[in-house]
Scaffold this active site. Sequence first.
Site, PDB file in Angstrom:
ATOM      1  N   GLU A  22       2.380  -0.873  -0.206  1.00 30.19           N
ATOM      2  CA  GLU A  22       1.394  -1.938  -0.068  1.00 30.19           C
ATOM      3  C   GLU A  22       0.884  -2.481  -1.402  1.00 30.19           C
ATOM      4  O   GLU A  22       0.084  -3.423  -1.403  1.00 30.19           O
ATOM      5  CB  GLU A  22       0.226  -1.443   0.786  1.00 30.19           C
ATOM      6  CG  GLU A  22       0.632  -1.193   2.228  1.00 30.19           C
ATOM      7  CD  GLU A  22      -0.460  -0.538   3.056  1.00 30.19           C
ATOM      8  OE1 GLU A  22      -0.416  -0.667   4.283  1.00 30.19           O
ATOM      9  OE2 GLU A  22      -1.356   0.115   2.468  1.00 30.19           O
ATOM     10  N   GLU A  73      -6.368  12.063   2.689  1.00 33.72           N
ATOM     11  CA  GLU A  73      -5.213  11.165   2.599  1.00 33.72           C
ATOM     12  C   GLU A  73      -4.474  11.307   1.279  1.00 33.72           C
ATOM     13  O   GLU A  73      -3.239  11.310   1.239  1.00 33.72           O
ATOM     14  CB  GLU A  73      -5.673   9.714   2.785  1.00 33.72           C
ATOM     15  CG  GLU A  73      -4.528   8.715   2.768  1.00 33.72           C
ATOM     16  CD  GLU A  73      -4.985   7.299   3.031  1.00 33.72           C
ATOM     17  OE1 GLU A  73      -4.121   6.413   3.182  1.00 33.72           O
ATOM     18  OE2 GLU A  73      -6.214   7.059   3.074  1.00 33.72           O
TER      19      GLU A  73
END
Length: 673
Positions: free
Chosen positions: A465, A609
């Site tokens: 991304e 994460e």
Amino acid sequence: MNKRFGITLFLVLFLTVNSFAQSQKSLWTIEAKNPDNYVGAPIASGKIGIVPWKEPFSVQHVMLNHVFDIGDAGVNQALQGINPFHLELFLDKQKVEMSSIKQWKHSLDLKKATHTTSFIIPGKAEVRYTITALRNLPYSGLIEVEIKALDQIQMQCFNQMDIPNSYIDVNKRLIEANVGLDGGKEMILQAEAQSAQKAHKVVASSEFLFDHKKLTFRNEDQVKNSIEGNLKKGETVKFSLVGSICTSRDFNDPKSESEREVIYVSYLGTDRILKEHYALWEELWKGDIEIEGDDEAQLVARSALFNLYSNALENSRLSISPMGLSGTFYSGHIFWDSEIWMYPPMLFMNQGIAKSMVDYRTDRLKAGENRAMSYGYKGAMYPWESDDKGEEATPINALTGQFEHHITADIGIAFWNYYLMTQDKDWLTKEAYPVMQKIAEFWTSRASRNEDGSYSIKYVIGADEYAEGVDDNAYTNAAAKKALEYAANAAVIVGKTAPKIWKDISDHLVITKMSNGVTQEYKGYKGEMIKQADVNLLAYPLGIITDANQIKKDLEYYSAKVDKDHGPAMTFSAFSVQYARLGDADKAYAMFKKAYQPNQRPPFGVLAETPSSSNPYFMTGAGGILQAFINGFGGLDITEIGIIQHKTVLPKHWRKLTIKGVGPERKDFTVSQ
């Protein structure tokens, strides 16, 4: 969303968590004896998530699955529920707090799915309580309390509702239901409120279950229930609190349903309710992973399975968000994390949960078709961040909502793999093919033909991304290629004729190499840092790049490009799978450890994460870790001829890996040194 840790703190956390597993006596239990740097381990039922915290009887919050309202970011956000599990204990009129206790211990039992806390109040009492998110009553939870008096004491325990500030139109009440045992009454504490924008009504009910001969009940102003009594030295008292949270998303009358559920527990008794809960978890654990020679890896495997099992339910037709039911991170939306990272291990270990995850997309096909039409495309264009209605819920300050289109291909791939695993032709015909067809139609309209007969997909955001608005992203093109191929395969099986253009585009989508022979991430890529695995996913899970030399070359190149501070955990799981299949045990194990060790948070090793973030529990990372076990070291793949096992390698100190209960036939697969 991410918060940077200092180097000193990071090292402390790493060393603390790295040692947590090896100190355990049980390979089903994770214990915590130090409340410092505490991050709670969530427990969930598939419908609600409960997050116990370190303070006595503390529950940080309760999460609701797929219950949304517009939040501060201007998009639908999953709601924290009204918390009916707020308890406070007083001994001799003094509140029991962290400062007054000794020998504090938390224990997470993965096999039974329970969270137990014990401690001593010196000179007064020994206390033990267990919190359970009930699998058999997934809108309800249970707290069982046991207090042993070390001296003569007066005991009081209070229950009230914790209501998040965002709720409006709050009503609190005491319900005296004339359905009690022996002609008595059920005394139910209840709170009812509307979510901020009135999308849903939320109702929570709770009830004390106790021995009326030993304890007495009292209510204060309709908002607080209590039980109290005097205990002699050496005397033990036990009681329970049952709580239920129901919403207008799932019930036309959430108020009555929340009352019914606590009454149900009261009538059947906690022993029977827990027996049923344990039996359901016993069934889930028929899908297990056993490692001989590495206790840390064993707990990592079971913790990952525990969290994915906890956050989904067979027949629920719901999927799992990146943070599951641990908190409001990523707003509870459904991403590609579901299909590419969490769904594959569930497909191998529990087809009921896997079916619910694809059902989620089936039910939202019309929303995908509407979205495709809205952007000038054909077929179905699934949202990057899906809310409960299947509409785009990405915050508007992120371009991923408009341009990260590979998720539509990811869904088609997931559907085909479910068919390969189950061979359910009826499902393929009635439910899957209509979705796969619309996905293929989308890619037919999304791809553009070049002068040389090849096809490009322009201006996208890929799996990496960090690269926005690029042409011919390797992962996007490769995933679209597989989605078109699989749709054509499915058409043959269900007796349809696939348009020839599907194969033409699939065969000629552009995937390029750089001058050094490495697969190019996108047109114009020149070695920039990447957020996460992109090109490498063409080898696994897509299986497009199969040449071992090419796979190794791509691994060596892109593993050095990943953002070490902010790259998500599952990247290294994919690297681990590929190195294991290449026969490089050392690199496979090194990548496997990178997939969890820097991201664990004490004292339970819950996953964040990234190494620098503070947003556990990261269910996506759990899915990646499980793929390292199942598809990497275990070598398993699902193919048109069923489950196969590739030749693979184990870390040198692992004696044996057993993957139990795989596929519809519940087979066991082993790898030994």
